[in-house]
Design a protein around this motif. Sequence first.
Motif, PDB file in Angstrom:
ATOM      1  N   THR A 148      52.740  63.647   1.377  1.00 25.93           N
ATOM      2  CA  THR A 148      53.348  62.555   0.630  1.00 25.93           C
ATOM      3  C   THR A 148      53.798  61.455   1.588  1.00 25.93           C
ATOM      4  O   THR A 148      54.495  61.695   2.555  1.00 25.93           O
ATOM      5  N   LEU A 149      53.373  60.235   1.311  1.00 28.26           N
ATOM      6  CA  LEU A 149      53.733  59.108   2.160  1.00 28.26           C
ATOM      7  C   LEU A 149      55.172  58.684   1.911  1.00 28.26           C
ATOM      8  O   LEU A 149      55.655  58.702   0.778  1.00 28.26           O
ATOM      9  N   ILE A 150      55.838  58.297   2.994  1.00 32.27           N
ATOM     10  CA  ILE A 150      57.200  57.783   2.888  1.00 32.27           C
ATOM     11  C   ILE A 150      57.212  56.323   3.348  1.00 32.27           C
ATOM     12  O   ILE A 150      56.264  55.852   3.993  1.00 32.27           O
ATOM     13  N   VAL A 151      58.281  55.629   3.030  1.00 37.20           N
ATOM     14  CA  VAL A 151      58.373  54.202   3.317  1.00 37.20           C
ATOM     15  C   VAL A 151      58.194  53.908   4.803  1.00 37.20           C
ATOM     16  O   VAL A 151      57.542  52.931   5.180  1.00 37.20           O
ATOM     17  N   VAL A 163      61.199  42.695  -7.790  1.00 37.61           N
ATOM     18  CA  VAL A 163      61.224  42.014  -6.496  1.00 37.61           C
ATOM     19  C   VAL A 163      59.890  42.215  -5.801  1.00 37.61           C
ATOM     20  O   VAL A 163      59.132  43.147  -6.105  1.00 37.61           O
ATOM     21  N   GLU A 164      59.593  41.317  -4.864  1.00 37.60           N
ATOM     22  CA  GLU A 164      58.310  41.342  -4.165  1.00 37.60           C
ATOM     23  C   GLU A 164      58.368  42.109  -2.855  1.00 37.60           C
ATOM     24  O   GLU A 164      57.339  42.486  -2.313  1.00 37.60           O
ATOM     25  N   ARG A 165      59.594  42.325  -2.356  1.00 32.23           N
ATOM     26  CA  ARG A 165      59.741  42.975  -1.049  1.00 32.23           C
ATOM     27  C   ARG A 165      61.056  43.750  -1.012  1.00 32.23           C
ATOM     28  O   ARG A 165      61.996  43.407  -1.743  1.00 32.23           O
ATOM     29  N   LEU A 166      61.098  44.776  -0.166  1.00 32.08           N
ATOM     30  CA  LEU A 166      62.293  45.596  -0.025  1.00 32.08           C
ATOM     31  C   LEU A 166      62.653  45.715   1.456  1.00 32.08           C
ATOM     32  O   LEU A 166      61.874  46.301   2.223  1.00 32.08           O
ATOM     33  N   PRO A 167      63.782  45.185   1.883  1.00 37.60           N
ATOM     34  CA  PRO A 167      64.214  45.431   3.258  1.00 37.60           C
ATOM     35  C   PRO A 167      64.450  46.927   3.461  1.00 37.60           C
ATOM     36  O   PRO A 167      64.993  47.605   2.581  1.00 37.60           O
ATOM     37  N   VAL A 168      64.025  47.436   4.595  1.00 37.36           N
ATOM     38  CA  VAL A 168      64.216  48.851   4.923  1.00 37.36           C
ATOM     39  C   VAL A 168      65.362  48.938   5.920  1.00 37.36           C
ATOM     40  O   VAL A 168      65.350  48.255   6.955  1.00 37.36           O
ATOM     41  N   VAL A 169      66.344  49.766   5.604  1.00 40.90           N
ATOM     42  CA  VAL A 169      67.549  49.842   6.440  1.00 40.90           C
ATOM     43  C   VAL A 169      67.785  51.278   6.913  1.00 40.90           C
ATOM     44  O   VAL A 169      67.310  52.240   6.295  1.00 40.90           O
ATOM     45  N   ASP A 170      68.541  51.400   8.003  1.00 33.42           N
ATOM     46  CA  ASP A 170      68.900  52.719   8.513  1.00 33.42           C
ATOM     47  C   ASP A 170      70.182  53.199   7.842  1.00 33.42           C
ATOM     48  O   ASP A 170      70.660  52.592   6.880  1.00 33.42           O
ATOM     49  N   ASP A 205      58.723  56.266  -5.020  1.00 26.43           N
ATOM     50  CA  ASP A 205      60.081  55.931  -5.455  1.00 26.43           C
ATOM     51  C   ASP A 205      60.422  54.480  -5.119  1.00 26.43           C
ATOM     52  O   ASP A 205      61.072  53.781  -5.906  1.00 26.43           O
ATOM     53  N   ALA A 206      59.978  54.013  -3.950  1.00 24.26           N
ATOM     54  CA  ALA A 206      60.213  52.621  -3.575  1.00 24.26           C
ATOM     55  C   ALA A 206      59.486  51.677  -4.520  1.00 24.26           C
ATOM     56  O   ALA A 206      60.006  50.610  -4.873  1.00 24.26           O
ATOM     57  N   ALA A 207      58.293  52.071  -4.948  1.00 27.71           N
ATOM     58  CA  ALA A 207      57.546  51.241  -5.895  1.00 27.71           C
ATOM     59  C   ALA A 207      58.285  51.129  -7.218  1.00 27.71           C
ATOM     60  O   ALA A 207      58.305  50.064  -7.850  1.00 27.71           O
ATOM     61  N   ARG A 208      58.919  52.217  -7.648  1.00 26.09           N
ATOM     62  CA  ARG A 208      59.699  52.176  -8.893  1.00 26.09           C
ATOM     63  C   ARG A 208      60.911  51.247  -8.749  1.00 26.09           C
ATOM     64  O   ARG A 208      61.254  50.515  -9.677  1.00 26.09           O
ATOM     65  N   VAL A 209      61.563  51.285  -7.583  1.00 23.01           N
ATOM     66  CA  VAL A 209      62.697  50.390  -7.332  1.00 23.01           C
ATOM     67  C   VAL A 209      62.230  48.938  -7.389  1.00 23.01           C
ATOM     68  O   VAL A 209      62.875  48.066  -8.001  1.00 23.01           O
TER      69      VAL A 209
END
Length: 240
Positions: free
Chosen positions: A2-5, A121-128, A111-115
């Motif tokens: 399964t791929l993750i972000v 939104v067109e983009r999702l910042p990825v944070v730690d 899950d990110a695609a559902r968000v």
Amino acid sequence: MTLIVGQVMTSEVVGAHREMSYKDVARLLDRYRISGLPVVDDDDKVVGVISETDLLRLQAARPGRGGVLRRRRRTACGATAARTRGARATTVEQLMSTPAITVHPEQRVADAARVMERHRVERLPVVDEEDRLIGIATRRDLLRVFLRTDEEIRREVADDVLVHALSLPPHAVTVSVGDGVVTLEGQLQHRSQIPEAIRLTWRVDGVVGVMSALTFRVDDTRPAERHAAQLTDPRWMAGH
């Protein structure tokens, strides 16, 4: 697998700071040919997002010829007052959308695609774990799951879902995949295993459909029939 972000995100991120002017943002968008930027503070924590839409909204809010006179006549209108405030914005902090919708690198791509779809939104910042910017995930990044070959999908369903997750014997179920559509054929021991097999198959990245031709030996979804002796009238047994 399964791929993750974290596996599909873009690590080299172009970001904006709150004090930047809208013209500087416009130049960045044009230079890198992107449609939006995450906005970060001095600690690289994401505080918002600014996009082409925000800049266009600013441009639309500014009056044309005669706009000053019209605005004075309509200052009692709340909507006009809001547009006036928007037209006066000069920095990113005044224009950006906040709070930013973010994801973490260990989240599943699905899950990110559902968000992304839920918030439109067109983009999702990825944070730690401290909300610092480490990447960006765009719609194009998330669509990479559909680039998986049918054979990769077939192997994951057969090995990870059927054998490991459901503990089925190898070759108990025949798995075939065509254009991302998975077909399951075979006989399982229990009827309750069928919906579980379908559900887990749907969760495999790249799957766009599931067709089931599964059968079962035992229907464990129905209550067991009681023995005939248990159904006998106890009064008859006592001789009444």
